[in-house]
Scaffold this motif. Structure first.
Motif, mmCIF file in Angstrom:
data_model
loop_
_atom_site.group_PDB
_atom_site.id
_atom_site.type_symbol
_atom_site.label_atom_id
_atom_site.label_comp_id
_atom_site.label_asym_id
_atom_site.label_seq_id
_atom_site.Cartn_x
_atom_site.Cartn_y
_atom_site.Cartn_z
ATOM 1 N N TRP A 233 0.728 -1.020 -0.101
ATOM 2 C CA TRP A 233 -0.014 0.052 0.004
ATOM 3 C C TRP A 233 0.823 1.382 0.045
ATOM 4 C CZ3 TRP A 233 -5.012 -0.073 -0.219
ATOM 5 C CH2 TRP A 233 -5.743 -1.419 -0.165
ATOM 6 N N THR A 234 0.569 2.250 -0.911
ATOM 7 C CA THR A 234 1.213 3.554 -0.975
ATOM 8 C C THR A 234 0.241 4.642 -0.784
ATOM 9 O OG1 THR A 234 1.436 3.527 -3.127
ATOM 10 C CG2 THR A 234 3.163 2.601 -2.273
ATOM 11 N N ARG A 235 0.659 5.437 -0.076
ATOM 12 C CA ARG A 235 -0.236 6.798 0.226
ATOM 13 C C ARG A 235 0.247 7.684 -0.656
ATOM 14 N NH1 ARG A 235 -2.348 7.051 6.362
ATOM 15 N NH2 ARG A 235 -3.583 5.247 6.295
#
Length: 108
Positions: A2-4
């Motif tokens: 997951w990357t924000r």
């Protein structure tokens, strides 16, 4: 994984200039209008001129009073001055005298 992703905001760039503008305007206002500011200098100068004129008037009145008191001293007692002061204080005039009523002035 997951990357924000954070969106870039431009408000952070404005905080320092906004604070600097607020501080500069605050100190600029007080430098001109404050108790010891530029405008106060002119007010103090005008007040000094007014007080100097008042001082000159009071000095002239004092000189006149000192001159009149000097005439009442023993060595140089002028009977006319003594008579004038007594008549003014007692509000008395002779039967054969002409009395002219004048309004009281501050100098007397």
């Amino acid at each position: 994984m997951w990357t924000r992703h954070h969106k870039q905001r431009n408000t952070g760039r404005l905080i320092v200039p906004a604070l600097a503008a607020v501080f500069l305007s605050y100190f600029g206002f007080h430098a001109y209008n404050g108790e010891f500011g530029i405008y106060s200098k002119y007010r103090y100068q005008a007040r000094a001129v007014e007080l100097q004129a008042r001082l000159d008037t009071v000095k002239a009145q004092r000189t006149e009073i000192e001159r009149r008191v000097q005439m009442l001293y023993d060595g140089s007692l002028e009977k006319d001055m003594l008579d004038e002061q007594a008549r003014r204080t007692l509000n008395v005039s002779g039967a054969d005298e002409l009395t002219i009523m004048r309004p009281l002035s501050r100098a007397n």
